[in-house]
Design a protein around this motif. Structure first.
Motif, PDB file in Angstrom:
ATOM      1  N   VAL B 235      11.763  -2.905  -0.539  1.00  0.00           N
ATOM      2  CA  VAL B 235      10.820  -3.017   0.578  1.00  0.00           C
ATOM      3  C   VAL B 235       9.475  -2.506   0.073  1.00  0.00           C
ATOM      4  O   VAL B 235       9.381  -1.367  -0.382  1.00  0.00           O
ATOM      5  CB  VAL B 235      11.286  -2.163   1.780  1.00  0.00           C
ATOM      6  CG1 VAL B 235      10.267  -2.216   2.883  1.00  0.00           C
ATOM      7  CG2 VAL B 235      12.614  -2.659   2.292  1.00  0.00           C
ATOM      8  N   HIS B 236       8.462  -3.337   0.090  1.00  0.00           N
ATOM      9  CA  HIS B 236       7.141  -2.923  -0.398  1.00  0.00           C
ATOM     10  C   HIS B 236       6.154  -2.871   0.748  1.00  0.00           C
ATOM     11  O   HIS B 236       6.216  -3.664   1.672  1.00  0.00           O
ATOM     12  CB  HIS B 236       6.612  -3.938  -1.416  1.00  0.00           C
ATOM     13  CG  HIS B 236       7.468  -4.057  -2.624  1.00  0.00           C
ATOM     14  ND1 HIS B 236       7.462  -3.128  -3.637  1.00  0.00           N
ATOM     15  CD2 HIS B 236       8.355  -5.004  -2.987  1.00  0.00           C
ATOM     16  CE1 HIS B 236       8.312  -3.510  -4.558  1.00  0.00           C
ATOM     17  NE2 HIS B 236       8.871  -4.637  -4.207  1.00  0.00           N
ATOM     18  N   LYS B 237       5.175  -1.967   0.631  1.00  0.00           N
ATOM     19  CA  LYS B 237       4.092  -1.922   1.623  1.00  0.00           C
ATOM     20  C   LYS B 237       3.004  -2.849   1.135  1.00  0.00           C
ATOM     21  O   LYS B 237       2.468  -2.658   0.045  1.00  0.00           O
ATOM     22  CB  LYS B 237       3.522  -0.511   1.700  1.00  0.00           C
ATOM     23  CG  LYS B 237       4.236   0.369   2.652  1.00  0.00           C
ATOM     24  CD  LYS B 237       3.436   1.626   2.959  1.00  0.00           C
ATOM     25  CE  LYS B 237       4.430   2.642   3.458  1.00  0.00           C
ATOM     26  NZ  LYS B 237       3.983   3.981   3.482  1.00  0.00           N
ATOM     27  N   VAL B 238       2.664  -3.825   1.929  1.00  0.00           N
ATOM     28  CA  VAL B 238       1.693  -4.814   1.467  1.00  0.00           C
ATOM     29  C   VAL B 238       0.289  -4.505   1.979  1.00  0.00           C
ATOM     30  O   VAL B 238      -0.686  -4.653   1.277  1.00  0.00           O
ATOM     31  CB  VAL B 238       2.123  -6.228   1.915  1.00  0.00           C
ATOM     32  CG1 VAL B 238       1.102  -7.239   1.498  1.00  0.00           C
ATOM     33  CG2 VAL B 238       3.445  -6.577   1.278  1.00  0.00           C
ATOM     34  N   GLY B 239       0.156  -4.104   3.208  1.00  0.00           N
ATOM     35  CA  GLY B 239      -1.198  -3.812   3.712  1.00  0.00           C
ATOM     36  C   GLY B 239      -1.155  -3.414   5.162  1.00  0.00           C
ATOM     37  O   GLY B 239      -0.123  -3.008   5.684  1.00  0.00           O
TER      38      GLY B 239
END
Lengths: 315, 306
Positions: B235-239
């Motif tokens: 799970v990545h934080k994109v913006g």
């Protein structure tokens, strides 16, 4: 009497060989990737000094150090300076790494143990659980794993490579390997019984065991009586073999006499435990021979008594 | 109108923040069932249509089916069990068609599996369905008091290495990072049902899986039992966006008849952990990736194009 009903659960066979759903270029790509990964892992571990090695202690009387896992290559003759001919077995140390360290409490309560792995092997034919140990050590998966009981001052960090220069000429070693399986064998081959004469009236009795024991008093055959049965394919150790020569370029040990196992089998080599040979095993490279150390050793190390071709012969 | 209301009700989940997630889900599911009943009632008298089957071994087979009721799935039921189990998607007159979507007129039907000569369409549909499943899993993963809003399922090509799902979590979970990303094994055979809902902009297709309703850009695969290995990789934080922190969850999956060896799976998984940028089908644009990763991309590319 109701026989117990064996319940069978019918399942679909889900595991296949690794190649099954891959195209050809995929398979060759994966093989290449795996070899490159192995090379990378080996080169990473080549400088034990770089990644926080464990402290190295000095050799003390009574301390036990690690052994090696080697491949039996074959045999060849060797001559001493006085002209006697002996035979030696060549054992090559291929990709030997220390894989795991078990402390005294984990192992059995008396000594610490080090698990050492031999020859590299492909990961596609081994189960996941087997590969896990190697992943934790950062080492490619090995074909054979052995445990060596080791004294506390000789423990080595998992991941260090081990070389043939760990043993020096003049030392005595014990070699353990699985003997060649001979199948079901009779009593003469298996236990060395004398058998019976070939002629002079023997009726159908030439290789039989003969009598099985005393007679009426015990009126039984004792347990453990040597009889025909399956021979070989068990681990056996040959003790007190002298190391005649060590080749550091190809990591080969030349060990006196014969060694159990067939050609290209993996053997376990360790310092001899025979009390008469303890003198010769003094001051070895302790805890092991490190390749990045300051000492420069020549490509070939010979024993004092061994005759090297090109030397003048004593008449 | 009834249709607009139902679409509006599904889309504006921000307005329903006071409801818990479980209630939202049951509400959406009820709306879906209502819509399904309404669309079935559009054909009160059963009319017959002729379906011509195309495909290896099946050329020229003519099936007489019901308009508005029969689906490609029911066509396979007339054939063999193998057809039922293995067909993932159907091509109606060359257009990808979901297995459980009813047929409206006489047409040519081709059944697609994952082991065809050219499985691109089936693979893309599989990817889309895995992304939808990911949305379902994430929806159910959090406790009821935290609201999870699935924004969209971006259309990612199979060669990118992982399917993804953009979502916005509750503002209380802003500092949450996944400590442990576990496998989500959906063992139950849930069917993706589909209904085309009419709205002012055109047709929007809704898919329901168990209790969860999603909107998808293209047809999905017949059932979840078709995926054998499924893992949520990262799970990545994109913006940031107006609702909160935008996150992208990624996953990896393989269909049932293409199970990978555990080693191969591990390599694919390592690749799927990397963030997938919005890269579309053009292969040349992926040259920004380093050489080693390029080779891994080819690995999966060829893995899929049998």
């Amino acid at each position: 009497l109701h026989t117990p009903v064996i319940q069978c659960i019918r399942t679909h066979r889900t595991n296949t060989w690794w190649d099954e759903h891959l195209t050809e270029d995929n398979a060759s790509f994966l093989k290449k990737v795996v070899t490159e990964e192995y090379k990378q892992q080996t080169t990473d571990k080549l400088n034990p000094l770089k990644d926080e090695p464990w402290p190295r202690h000095e050799w003390v009387e009574g301390s036990r150090r690690v052994g090696l896992v080697a491949v039996k290559l074959g045999m060849m003759p060797v001559w001493t300076k006085s002209g006697e001919r002996h035979v030696v077995t060549m054992l090559q140390v291929q990709d030997c790494h220390v894989v795991k360290h078990l402390s005294k409490e984990e192992y059995e309560g008396h000594t610490a143990a080090l698990i050492v792995g031999g020859k590299n092997v492909s990961p596609f034919h081994r189960p996941e659980g087997y590969l896990e140990v190697f992943r934790n050590a950062g080492v490619p998966p090995k074909q054979k794993l052995t445990t060596f009981c080791v004294s506390d001052n000789a423990i080595i960090k998992p991941g260090t490579p081990l070389y043939a220069a760990h043993f020096r000429p003049g030392q005595y070693v014990d070699v353990t390997a699985k003997t060649i399986g001979k199948g079901f064998q009779g009593v003469m081959k298996r236990w060395g019984f004398k058998g019976q004469p070939a002629s002079h009236g023997q009726t159908k009795t030439h290789r039989r065991p003969g009598s099985l024991g005393p007679g009426g008093d015990p009126a039984k055959v004792f347990k453990g009586k040597k009889m025909p049965g399956r021979m070989g394919n068990i681990y056996d150790t040959t003790h007190g073999l002298k190391v005649w020569r060590v080749n550091t370029k190809y990591n080969i040990l030349y060990v006196n006499g014969s060694v159990p196992g067939h050609r290209n089998c993996l053997v376990k080599v360790r310092d001899s435990i025979l009390p008469t040979r303890l003198e010769n095993n003094k001051n070895p490279p302790f805890p092991t021979f490190f390749a990045d150390g300051d000492e420069e050793i020549p490509e070939d190390l010979y024993d004092q008594d061994m005759f090297q071709f090109g030397e003048p012969m004593a008449e | 109108m009834n249709e607009c209301k139902c679409v509006a009700g599904l889309a504006s989940s921000a307005a329903a923040a006071c409801l818990s997630s479980a209630e939202l889900r049951s509400h959406r599911s009820a709306l879906f069932s209502k819509e399904q009943v309404r669309q079935r009632s559009l054909y009160p008298r059963t009319e017959k249509i002729e379906v011509m089957l195309q495909g290896p071994g099946l050329q020229g087979t003519l099936l007489v089916m019901n308009r508005g009721l029969s689906t490609p799935y029911s066509c396979t039921r007339h054939l063999t069990e193998w057809h039922v189990k293995s067909s993932a998607l159907a091509l109606v007159d060359g257009q990808p068609w979901h297995m459980h979507q009813p047929l409206i007129h006489s047409c040519d039907l081709t059944l697609l599996t994952f082991k065809d000569d050219d499985p691109q369409i089936a693979n893309q549909a599989y990817w889309r369905s895995c992304a939808a499943l990911l949305g379902h899993v994430l929806d159910e993963a959090f406790k009821d008091e935290f609201s999870v809003e699935l924004l969209k399922l971006p259309e990612v090509p199979v060669t990118a290495g992982a399917f993804c799902c953009d979502l916005v979590l509750d503002s209380r979970l802003d500092s949450w990072t996944p400590t442990e990303v576990r496998t989500a094994s959906s063992q139950t055979l849930l069917t993706f049902e589909e209904r085309a809902a009419q709205s002012q902009n055109g047709t929007v297709s809704l898919y329901r899986c168990g209790d969860h309703v999603t909107v998808s850009g293209g047809p999905l695969v017949a059932r979840t039992g078709l995926c054998s290995q499924y893992e949520v990789t990262s799970v990545h934080k994109v913006g940031e966006c107006e609702w909160g922190v935008l996150r992208r969850a990624q996953g990896l999956s393989l269909p049932l008849n293409l199970t990978a060896h555990h080693n191969v799976w591990k390599m694919l998984r390592k690749r799927a952990e990397r963030l997938v940028r919005n890269v579309f089908v053009c292969d040349n644009s992926v040259k920004q990736v380093k050489a080693r990763h390029c080779r891994q991309k080819h690995c999966f590319n060829a893995l899929v194009s049998f």
